[in-house]
Scaffold this motif. Structure first.
Motif, PDB file in Angstrom:
ATOM      1  N   ILE A   5      -3.330   1.302  -3.744  1.00 39.00           N
ATOM      2  CA  ILE A   5      -4.456   2.284  -3.190  1.00 39.00           C
ATOM      3  C   ILE A   5      -3.953   3.798  -3.733  1.00 39.00           C
ATOM      4  O   ILE A   5      -4.332   5.159  -3.841  1.00 39.00           O
ATOM      5  CB  ILE A   5      -3.176   3.369  -1.502  1.00 39.00           C
ATOM      6  CG1 ILE A   5      -3.689   2.206  -0.532  1.00 39.00           C
ATOM      7  CG2 ILE A   5      -3.490   4.340  -0.974  1.00 39.00           C
ATOM      8  CD1 ILE A   5      -4.410   1.506   0.346  1.00 39.00           C
ATOM      9  N   PHE A  54      -7.982  -2.674   5.504  1.00 36.21           N
ATOM     10  CA  PHE A  54      -7.365  -1.394   4.603  1.00 36.21           C
ATOM     11  C   PHE A  54      -8.859  -0.045   5.705  1.00 36.21           C
ATOM     12  O   PHE A  54     -10.377  -0.611   4.981  1.00 36.21           O
ATOM     13  CB  PHE A  54      -6.742  -1.060   4.050  1.00 36.21           C
ATOM     14  CG  PHE A  54      -5.489  -1.507   3.916  1.00 36.21           C
ATOM     15  CD1 PHE A  54      -4.272  -0.686   3.795  1.00 36.21           C
ATOM     16  CD2 PHE A  54      -5.515  -2.645   3.405  1.00 36.21           C
ATOM     17  CE1 PHE A  54      -3.274  -1.465   3.748  1.00 36.21           C
ATOM     18  CE2 PHE A  54      -3.986  -3.282   3.577  1.00 36.21           C
ATOM     19  CZ  PHE A  54      -3.352  -2.667   3.495  1.00 36.21           C
ATOM     20  N   HIS A 112      -4.480   0.536   8.415  1.00 38.25           N
ATOM     21  CA  HIS A 112      -3.790  -1.563   8.369  1.00 38.25           C
ATOM     22  C   HIS A 112      -4.462  -2.554   9.254  1.00 38.25           C
ATOM     23  O   HIS A 112      -4.347  -1.241  10.366  1.00 38.25           O
ATOM     24  CB  HIS A 112      -2.907  -1.113   7.211  1.00 38.25           C
ATOM     25  CG  HIS A 112      -3.069  -2.640   7.438  1.00 38.25           C
ATOM     26  ND1 HIS A 112      -3.922  -4.073   6.169  1.00 38.25           N
ATOM     27  CD2 HIS A 112      -1.811  -3.805   7.919  1.00 38.25           C
ATOM     28  CE1 HIS A 112      -3.548  -4.686   6.379  1.00 38.25           C
ATOM     29  NE2 HIS A 112      -1.742  -5.001   7.037  1.00 38.25           N
ATOM     30  N   TYR A 149     -14.194   0.235  -3.850  1.00 43.61           N
ATOM     31  CA  TYR A 149     -14.139   0.486  -2.697  1.00 43.61           C
ATOM     32  C   TYR A 149     -14.856   0.275  -2.437  1.00 43.61           C
ATOM     33  O   TYR A 149     -16.253  -0.550  -2.790  1.00 43.61           O
ATOM     34  CB  TYR A 149     -14.470   2.132  -2.306  1.00 43.61           C
ATOM     35  CG  TYR A 149     -14.901   3.012  -2.974  1.00 43.61           C
ATOM     36  CD1 TYR A 149     -16.554   3.268  -1.995  1.00 43.61           C
ATOM     37  CD2 TYR A 149     -14.746   2.901  -4.085  1.00 43.61           C
ATOM     38  CE1 TYR A 149     -17.609   3.628  -2.945  1.00 43.61           C
ATOM     39  CE2 TYR A 149     -15.887   3.960  -4.178  1.00 43.61           C
ATOM     40  CZ  TYR A 149     -17.075   3.957  -3.506  1.00 43.61           C
ATOM     41  OH  TYR A 149     -18.081   4.807  -4.257  1.00 43.61           O
ATOM     42  N   VAL A 208      -4.508   6.561   5.757  1.00 48.27           N
ATOM     43  CA  VAL A 208      -4.300   5.011   5.644  1.00 48.27           C
ATOM     44  C   VAL A 208      -4.467   4.348   6.943  1.00 48.27           C
ATOM     45  O   VAL A 208      -3.428   4.188   6.856  1.00 48.27           O
ATOM     46  CB  VAL A 208      -3.490   4.166   4.635  1.00 48.27           C
ATOM     47  CG1 VAL A 208      -3.753   3.361   3.936  1.00 48.27           C
ATOM     48  CG2 VAL A 208      -4.144   4.575   2.849  1.00 48.27           C
ATOM     49  N   ALA A 242       0.458  -0.658  -0.491  1.00 44.14           N
ATOM     50  CA  ALA A 242       0.129  -0.068   0.054  1.00 44.14           C
ATOM     51  C   ALA A 242       0.652   1.347  -0.150  1.00 44.14           C
ATOM     52  O   ALA A 242       0.646   2.381  -0.157  1.00 44.14           O
ATOM     53  CB  ALA A 242      -1.046  -0.142   1.080  1.00 44.14           C
ATOM     54  N   ILE A 298      -9.797   3.865   4.414  1.00 42.41           N
ATOM     55  CA  ILE A 298      -9.643   5.223   4.405  1.00 42.41           C
ATOM     56  C   ILE A 298     -10.119   5.541   5.100  1.00 42.41           C
ATOM     57  O   ILE A 298     -11.468   6.063   4.898  1.00 42.41           O
ATOM     58  CB  ILE A 298      -9.420   5.640   2.979  1.00 42.41           C
ATOM     59  CG1 ILE A 298      -8.047   4.315   2.207  1.00 42.41           C
ATOM     60  CG2 ILE A 298      -8.784   6.861   1.780  1.00 42.41           C
ATOM     61  CD1 ILE A 298      -7.640   4.906   0.788  1.00 42.41           C
ATOM     62  N   HIS A 317      -6.381   5.703  -5.435  1.00 46.18           N
ATOM     63  CA  HIS A 317      -7.380   6.219  -4.367  1.00 46.18           C
ATOM     64  C   HIS A 317      -6.707   7.613  -3.848  1.00 46.18           C
ATOM     65  O   HIS A 317      -7.861   8.539  -3.713  1.00 46.18           O
ATOM     66  CB  HIS A 317      -7.286   5.151  -2.783  1.00 46.18           C
ATOM     67  CG  HIS A 317      -8.279   4.206  -2.812  1.00 46.18           C
ATOM     68  ND1 HIS A 317      -9.913   3.975  -2.634  1.00 46.18           N
ATOM     69  CD2 HIS A 317      -8.138   2.780  -4.161  1.00 46.18           C
ATOM     70  CE1 HIS A 317      -9.963   3.061  -3.649  1.00 46.18           C
ATOM     71  NE2 HIS A 317      -9.099   2.543  -4.235  1.00 46.18           N
TER      72      HIS A 317
END
Length: 190
Positions: free
Chosen positions: A156, A77, A65, A116, A63, A14, A79, A159
């Motif tokens: 990622i 994960f 995790h 997502y 982000v 990521a 966001i 995003h």
């Protein structure tokens, strides 16, 4: 002193994906401390768009995790984002502004094919009126969007790219189609 924990392979992927993101050149992006209590691993980016000495938008891209996963996130994960920008009075008074702000996020994610699930958020209009010794300041209306979603996988970069494009929209900057490179604006003489 205990050794630092080894970063999980998925989190390393990521992070590498984030480093490969192509972000708008008007955006100043820098790593900031990530919230420590929300997940075992995290990274946060602070961003602002300043043109001609005026801050047009500011925000955070985080982000998180948890290798064990989270039933609240529906994944490993998450966001979490925040964007705030000052608006023109006529736009800021529009009762549909929250819907528009949310649509800007969803459209930005779709344009970058940032897959997502479990998206949620709030849009807030903030009216600032000044009084007393500050009465000369004009009224200001800000829009603030706080949102989070679960990315599908460790990729990622789409995003982050979507989020920076959304920030540019909040700042009132025109969209930049794929394959087009923005030229740097000439500096104004001081």
């Amino acid at each position: 002193m205990s050794p630092l924990p080894q970063l999980p392979a998925d989190f390393q992927l990521a992070l590498a994906s984030m480093r490969a993101a192509r972000c708008r050149p008007e955006l100043a992006l820098a790593e900031v401390p990530a919230p420590a209590r929300l997940a075992p691993f995290g990274v946060a980016m602070g961003a602002e768009i300043i043109l001609d000495g005026e801050e047009l938008a500011t925000g955070r891209f985080i982000v998180l995790h948890d290798p064990q996963g989270s039933s609240l996130w529906d994944g490993t994960f998450r966001i979490v984002t925040y964007v705030r920008a000052q608006l023109e009075a006529d736009m800021g008074n529009d009762s549909l502004l929250g819907n528009v702000a949310w649509a800007w996020l969803i459209e930005a994610l779709e344009e970058r094919d940032a897959r997502y699930t479990s998206a949620g958020g709030t849009a807030t209009r903030i009216l600032s009126e000044s009084y007393g010794t500050l009465a000369a300041r004009p009224d200001a209306i800000d829009i603030e969007l706080r949102a989070s979603w679960t990315p599908s996988g460790t990729l990622i970069s789409p995003h982050l790219e979507a989020w920076t494009n959304m920030m540019a929209t909040f700042a009132g900057l025109p969209p930049v189609p794929d394959g087009v490179t923005l030229l740097q604006r000439p500096r104004q003489p001081r």
